[in-house]
Design an enzyme around this catalytic site. Sequence first.
Site, mmCIF file in Angstrom:
data_model
loop_
_atom_site.group_PDB
_atom_site.id
_atom_site.type_symbol
_atom_site.label_atom_id
_atom_site.label_comp_id
_atom_site.label_asym_id
_atom_site.label_seq_id
_atom_site.Cartn_x
_atom_site.Cartn_y
_atom_site.Cartn_z
ATOM 1 N N PHE A 110 0.789 -1.224 0.000
ATOM 2 C CA PHE A 110 0.000 0.000 0.000
ATOM 3 C C PHE A 110 0.828 1.284 0.000
ATOM 4 O O PHE A 110 0.365 2.301 0.511
ATOM 5 C CB PHE A 110 -0.930 0.005 1.217
ATOM 6 C CG PHE A 110 -1.891 -1.149 1.236
ATOM 7 C CD1 PHE A 110 -2.905 -1.236 0.307
ATOM 8 C CD2 PHE A 110 -1.757 -2.158 2.175
ATOM 9 C CE1 PHE A 110 -3.783 -2.305 0.321
ATOM 10 C CE2 PHE A 110 -2.631 -3.229 2.192
ATOM 11 C CZ PHE A 110 -3.655 -3.307 1.261
ATOM 12 N N ASP A 111 2.036 1.272 -0.545
ATOM 13 C CA ASP A 111 2.840 2.481 -0.604
ATOM 14 C C ASP A 111 3.103 3.044 0.789
ATOM 15 O O ASP A 111 3.041 4.253 1.018
ATOM 16 C CB ASP A 111 2.137 3.535 -1.478
ATOM 17 C CG ASP A 111 3.036 4.730 -1.804
ATOM 18 O OD1 ASP A 111 4.268 4.613 -1.607
ATOM 19 O OD2 ASP A 111 2.515 5.763 -2.226
ATOM 20 N N TYR A 112 3.424 2.164 1.729
ATOM 21 C CA TYR A 112 3.713 2.599 3.100
ATOM 22 C C TYR A 112 5.197 2.943 3.281
ATOM 23 O O TYR A 112 5.805 2.599 4.286
ATOM 24 C CB TYR A 112 3.301 1.512 4.093
ATOM 25 C CG TYR A 112 1.822 1.432 4.372
ATOM 26 C CD1 TYR A 112 1.003 2.547 4.245
ATOM 27 C CD2 TYR A 112 1.237 0.237 4.789
ATOM 28 C CE1 TYR A 112 -0.356 2.471 4.519
ATOM 29 C CE2 TYR A 112 -0.122 0.157 5.065
ATOM 30 C CZ TYR A 112 -0.919 1.276 4.925
ATOM 31 O OH TYR A 112 -2.259 1.211 5.194
#
Length: 783
Positions: A457-459
């Site tokens: 999730f693009d963390y």
Amino acid sequence: MKNSRNILVVIIGIVLVLLGLSLAGGGVYLITLGGSWFYLPAGLAMAATGLGLARKNGWALYLAWALLIVSLIWAFSEVGTDFWQLVPRTVTFLVVALLATLCAPVLRKKDQTRVIGCKVAGGFSVVLAIAIVAIFANMFRIHPEVEASGDKAAVLDEKAADDSGNDWAAYGRNTGGQRFAQFNQINTSNVKDLKVAWTYHTGDLAINGSEYQVTPLKVGNTMYLCTPLNKVIALDPVTGKEKWRFDPKIEETEGNKQWKRCRGVAYTELSDAPQGANKRIISTTVDGRIFSLDAETGKLDESFGDNGFVNLLNGLGPTAHGSYYLTSAPLVADGVIMVGGKLNDNLTTGEASGVVRGFDARSGKILWAWDASRGAKDSSPLPEGQTYAIETPNFWGTAAYDAKLGIAYFPTGNQTPDFWTGNRHPYSDEYNDSVVAVELKTGKEVWHFRTANHDQFDYDVSSQPILYDMPGKDGTTTPVLIQLTKRGQIFVLDRRTGKPVIPVEYRKVSTDAMPGMKVADTQPYSAISVGTAALKESDMWGASIFDQLYCRVQFKEMRWEGEFTPLSDKKRTLIYPGYYGGFNWGGGAIDPSTGTLIVNDIRMAQWGKFIKREEAEQKGMKASTEGEYSKQLGTPWGVERSMFMSPLGVPCFKPPFGSMTAIDLATGKTRWQMPMGSIKDAPINGVAPGLDIPLGMPTMGGPLVTKGGLTFFHGSLDYFVRALDNNTGKELWRGRLPVGGQGAPMTYIAEDGKQYVVVVAGGATRTGTNDNRGDDVIAYALP
């Protein structure tokens, strides 16, 4: 007159019938999704009330009041005394009861007598009107998430930072990223008197995708800052008068065209240069270069690199041009420049390496290169002409440095594209969303700690690590690293070993993933976090009962088994915490005198769904790295994603959407937590409400903490810089800005003996237009 009144009652009744039936219809659908049963009977009761009013039946009044009482019981049972959660659950039914009561004089019982007298109706109407006004009035009051106990934080180190001088010489004031100043000239008792001392305009407006996110430096008698176009400017810190400026003349590329930022520059004094000619400003560019300037004159140091510049695209291969660029302040310490870079997210596989490199601050010669494909095995630079392994996790923030240990610390992102994990290399999975410790002189890895497993999730971990010597109960001190993450998790690690000092638990998460996806069955969770409670149906919010119902339906229609529920092509998946944070690049601050960590966060849920690229084209969707559709070329799926919003343009989940939080690191307990920012200047469907309602808005930038007992902040969506009381979180002062801000404030003692607080205001984050943009550098001081 009588006929007009009767017609008005009929109109009110018809409107309530229509609204009630819509509420009931939505309620039926929500029940089929397994949601709350309240909305169906409430909608039917509202429609029946409207029908009764239209027919002037007396029972309509009783039904309206019964609906109000039941709704209050339901609301308090669902959300307790949470003010903002109660508002959409109660106001509509208060209004219905008020309308019915106002209509009472024309309502009749079966025997055609009045249901209640005019005086009684008037009295009840006043009570209901007062309740509605009281709710409205309370919207302008701050409702703390956690109220301070009233006890002052115990002083652990009275002399904390007393030897750190009068300057602000690094991005986070020191290389430990603490953002703490020992100054107390401006304090809780006199901050109310703070005034603008001077204002400077850089001449570069934050338009066409540019953003001002800079924290200036102050060293000696000069302040240094950069603009989104990477121009470096030197100012007199007492007057704000310009001393010099340098323009590196950046190349505009497809990658940086809509993404121009410069969050800071670095200052260093060269040990092998003559006294008086040894001061340098080191900065980077959004077209992938480092340059070195004489700090006194602003002249390019042509002995550095190739005529003053080092080209960071060297060794990154053909895909780097237009895709690789730098936005954050470099770390410069002990004669070494340490940089990483940003890569475009989500467009395609085959992106350039995320290699992190060290360069000699005097000559610009490369000293070492760490990349995830080699990890701890080898940090030697590749020979000229060779290319670093593509698709390795990158580092796009600012590093921290412990001079005693000789270790630098940097956080990493993950292999792009962000939402498809099926193509990830083993070394990318090993180092995604990590904190990596390396020897600054050699780049040799000492340890690494992963804050997420198989990030879907693009963390990216992007905030500068905070270094702090944490005292223990037994009188010993542990050198710790505090890493904030987009997940809202706060990891506290022994910076010598990378081992958790605050407990970390590995919890089971959903693994119901698409074929070909790699997902982890457990994820790390720290004992300290902010805004991480899993969303549930009752957390759905809205400006009214109607869009709250809409949001509950949307929530029940989505995939959601908690954080890390994988994306699907069948249904939208809720993403929370969202990929903007939690904690983004802005970072936090530590008060080492009390051991209090002060952080601002973002709470904005999103949703995502895999989509075939052909379908996206048919829908006319435009691909971008940050927008609502990305192609993810080289993977089986594109990805569609967006904010989780109601039709009225407000978030579908409960406030606050951003807060400021003070955490006692010794106990891990939250000392206070305040919503940060109002809706005053935040456009809702393109229109700023102009109302100072402190819901708590998404925040960017970071806080500044001082020994004067104050936290300064200006990174909310409204146009204010604020000073909060460190002990209570209460606002003690605010200054109106010409536009919003995104960076972190800084402070210093100037040569005139005054303490100044400086903010840069170029506009609130990502407005999507060139409206309300600026180029203001504003200094505040006491009269």
